[in-house]
Design an enzyme around this catalytic site. Structure first.
Site, PDB file in Angstrom:
ATOM      1  N   LYS A 246      32.777 -52.290   0.997  1.00 20.09           N
ATOM      2  CA  LYS A 246      33.673 -53.171   1.758  1.00 20.09           C
ATOM      3  C   LYS A 246      35.044 -52.533   1.987  1.00 20.09           C
ATOM      4  O   LYS A 246      35.652 -52.754   3.031  1.00 20.09           O
ATOM      5  CB  LYS A 246      33.817 -54.535   1.052  1.00 20.09           C
TER       6      LYS A 246
ATOM      7  N   LYS B 153      22.284 -53.866   5.720  1.00 25.46           N
ATOM      8  CA  LYS B 153      21.975 -55.251   5.357  1.00 25.46           C
ATOM      9  C   LYS B 153      22.417 -56.205   6.468  1.00 25.46           C
ATOM     10  O   LYS B 153      23.467 -55.994   7.079  1.00 25.46           O
ATOM     11  CB  LYS B 153      22.751 -55.522   4.058  1.00 25.46           C
TER      12      LYS B 153
ATOM     13  N   LYS C 236      27.251 -61.265   7.440  1.00 29.20           N
ATOM     14  CA  LYS C 236      28.118 -62.115   8.274  1.00 29.20           C
ATOM     15  C   LYS C 236      29.182 -61.282   8.957  1.00 29.20           C
ATOM     16  O   LYS C 236      29.648 -61.617  10.036  1.00 29.20           O
ATOM     17  CB  LYS C 236      28.831 -63.162   7.414  1.00 29.20           C
TER      18      LYS C 236
HETATM   19  N1  AQP Z   1      20.881 -59.462   4.139  1.00 29.50           N
HETATM   20  C1  AQP Z   1      20.659 -60.183   3.047  1.00 29.50           C
HETATM   21  N2  AQP Z   1      19.424 -60.236   2.508  1.00 29.50           N
HETATM   22  C2  AQP Z   1      19.168 -60.972   1.390  1.00 29.50           C
HETATM   23  N3  AQP Z   1      20.130 -61.703   0.764  1.00 29.50           N
HETATM   24  C3  AQP Z   1      21.381 -61.671   1.286  1.00 29.50           C
HETATM   25  N4  AQP Z   1      22.545 -62.263   0.916  1.00 29.50           N
HETATM   26  C4  AQP Z   1      23.526 -61.911   1.772  1.00 29.50           C
HETATM   27  N5  AQP Z   1      23.039 -61.087   2.713  1.00 29.50           N
HETATM   28  C5  AQP Z   1      21.715 -60.919   2.436  1.00 29.50           C
HETATM   29  C6  AQP Z   1      22.658 -63.158  -0.228  1.00 29.50           C
HETATM   30  O1  AQP Z   1      23.297 -64.349   0.228  1.00 29.50           O
HETATM   31  C7  AQP Z   1      24.108 -64.853  -0.828  1.00 29.50           C
HETATM   32  C8  AQP Z   1      25.483 -65.127  -0.320  1.00 29.50           C
HETATM   33  O2  AQP Z   1      26.145 -63.957   0.016  1.00 29.50           O
HETATM   34  P1  AQP Z   1      27.733 -63.972   0.168  1.00 29.50           P
HETATM   35  O3  AQP Z   1      28.118 -64.642   1.401  1.00 29.50           O
HETATM   36  O4  AQP Z   1      28.356 -64.537  -1.031  1.00 29.50           O
HETATM   37  O5  AQP Z   1      28.153 -62.475   0.183  1.00 29.50           O
HETATM   38  P2  AQP Z   1      27.483 -61.256   0.825  1.00 29.50           P
HETATM   39  O6  AQP Z   1      26.342 -60.822  -0.013  1.00 29.50           O
HETATM   40  O7  AQP Z   1      28.571 -60.244   0.996  1.00 29.50           O
HETATM   41  O8  AQP Z   1      26.949 -61.836   2.213  1.00 29.50           O
HETATM   42  P3  AQP Z   1      27.186 -61.342   3.682  1.00 29.50           P
HETATM   43  O9  AQP Z   1      26.403 -62.193   4.567  1.00 29.50           O
HETATM   44  O10 AQP Z   1      26.968 -59.862   3.758  1.00 29.50           O
HETATM   45  O11 AQP Z   1      28.703 -61.681   3.958  1.00 29.50           O
HETATM   46  P4  AQP Z   1      29.934 -60.739   4.265  1.00 29.50           P
HETATM   47  O12 AQP Z   1      29.571 -59.966   5.479  1.00 29.50           O
HETATM   48  O13 AQP Z   1      31.083 -61.665   4.469  1.00 29.50           O
HETATM   49  O14 AQP Z   1      30.128 -59.860   3.078  1.00 29.50           O
HETATM   50  C9  AQP Z   1      24.067 -63.842  -1.962  1.00 29.50           C
HETATM   51  O15 AQP Z   1      23.120 -64.269  -2.922  1.00 29.50           O
HETATM   52  C10 AQP Z   1      23.598 -62.584  -1.292  1.00 29.50           C
HETATM   53  O16 AQP Z   1      22.906 -61.745  -2.181  1.00 29.50           O
END
Ligand code: AQP
Length: 343
Positions: free
Chosen positions: A115, A198, A201
């Protein structure tokens, strides 16, 4: 008898909630519910502050995530659904745990490296320390199981390690060691534009992910545009090695249809990706339409959603305050006046 004593998990309200969050996390929470004694689901709005500078959307995003939890099948009468910032004990325990967390442990966190990117000197301290606050989110409830996607496994392991050092310091087991629960097949849903990244968001391209609020036409368009290779579908999963986009699309189809990739390889063997894309579009639309409709319905009434969040925070606060009192005592801090009165 419940297999899981106390389950806690959460999602950051950082943007459009997507299929990866659903298959990697919420779907699993719903599946575990029948074997769980107590469940707490948090919308981790304080974590969102580490990467999002657009605060005007934060409260709306928080309600959208709450609506998604409910629409995907979390029952607010059985589980506490709440915003992290409504339970101040998270940040208080976060500070105490900071004082036990060696920098070397934090330096190993791969999410910070991903990040912060190359410019880590300009990254904020919150982003660096976020795994410690996440440990506090888990430990403040003495959660026993934490269902997450693969990307969060390292952070749950850090929470275990911190629980261990805290317990050593206290000379007894204040915290149970929380276990990550990671779904095997959907641990990591990949971007529709790049099978090696991955689904996330924060990806700049909307075409990289399916949002839970996408309508049928948008889902169909995104799947039509999803990257694939030019080979046909092989007869066995082994032959999918080195074909990340093909593996990802078949993996999503398998998860939604509750079939194995083996079964799908047999069914589609020799066919081109256009037939898989059509079947995938159909199942995405039939699985996500009821969720989208319920989310839209809930979002029409933000006051009701807020009431659910306040009720969840009440449950969470009462558990958290009880555990915080024990933590403060183990640390030798002078009791707070409100805690003295409750004795
Ligand atoms: N691509 C993914 N595949 C499987 N699981 C996923 N999770 C996120 N992306 C995937 C799971 O969703 C939960 C919430 O995630 P989060 O929002 O707390 O943080 P993150 O993992 O950083 O999710 P994002 O979507 O990638 O958000 P941004 O882009 O803002 O960082 C967690 O259980 C995560 O494992």
């Amino acid at each position: 008898m419940s297999v899981y004593q106390r389950v806690l998990s959460g999602i950051r309200p950082t943007g459009h909630i997507h299929l990866g969050n659903y298959l990697g996390a919420i779907h699993n929470w719903v599946r575990m519910a029948k074997n769980t004694k107590e469940q707490l689901f948090c919308i981790v709005d304080q974590h969102a502050l580490t990467t999002v500078d657009d605060s005007k959307n934060l409260s709306d995003n928080t309600r959208t995530i709450a609506a998604a939890y409910i629409a995907c099948g979390i029952d607010p009468n059985k589980s506490a659904i709440f915003a992290q910032s409504h339970v101040p004990a998270h940040t208080e325990l976060g500070w105490y745990l900071n004082c036990f967390a060696p920098l070397g442990w934090l330096n190993r966190m791969t999410q910070f490296k991903d990040k912060a990117g190359k410019n880590s000197d300009r990254a904020n301290l919150g982003l660096y320390a976020y795994p410690v606050l996440m440990a506090a989110d888990i430990l403040i409830y003495k959660a026993t199981h934490v269902p997450v996607g693969e990307d969060q496994k390292q952070h749950v392991e850090l929470a275990r390690d911190l629980a261990g050092v805290f317990n050593n310091h206290a000379n007894y087991d204040v915290f149970p060691l929380p276990e990550p629960i990671i779904p095997k097949e959907t641990a990591r849903i990949m971007s529709l534009r790049d099978g090696l990244s991955k689904m996330s968001k924060s990806d700049l391209s909307d075409y990289s992910r399916i949002h839970l609020l996408d309508d049928s036409d948008t889902i169909a368009l995104k799947i039509r545009k999803a990257k694939t290779d030019s080979d046909s579908i092989p007869g066995t999963p082994k032959e999918l090695e080195g074909r990340p986009e093909a593996s990802n699309l078949l993996g999503i189809y398998a998860a939604l249809s509750d079939q194995t990739i083996e079964t799908l390889c047999v069914r589609f063997e020799g066919q081109t990706f256009s037939s898989v894309k059509q079947a995938l579009t159909d199942i995405l639309i039939s699985s996500l339409t009821p969720i989208r409709e319920k989310m839209l319905h809930l979002l029409q009434n933000p006051d009701e959603l807020d009431k659910i969040l306040y009720k969840g925070a009440e449950t969470a606060n009462s558990l958290a305050e009880q555990n915080l009192k024990e933590v403060r005592n183990a640390l030798g801090l002078l009791p707070r006046i409100d805690q003295l009165r409750k004795v």
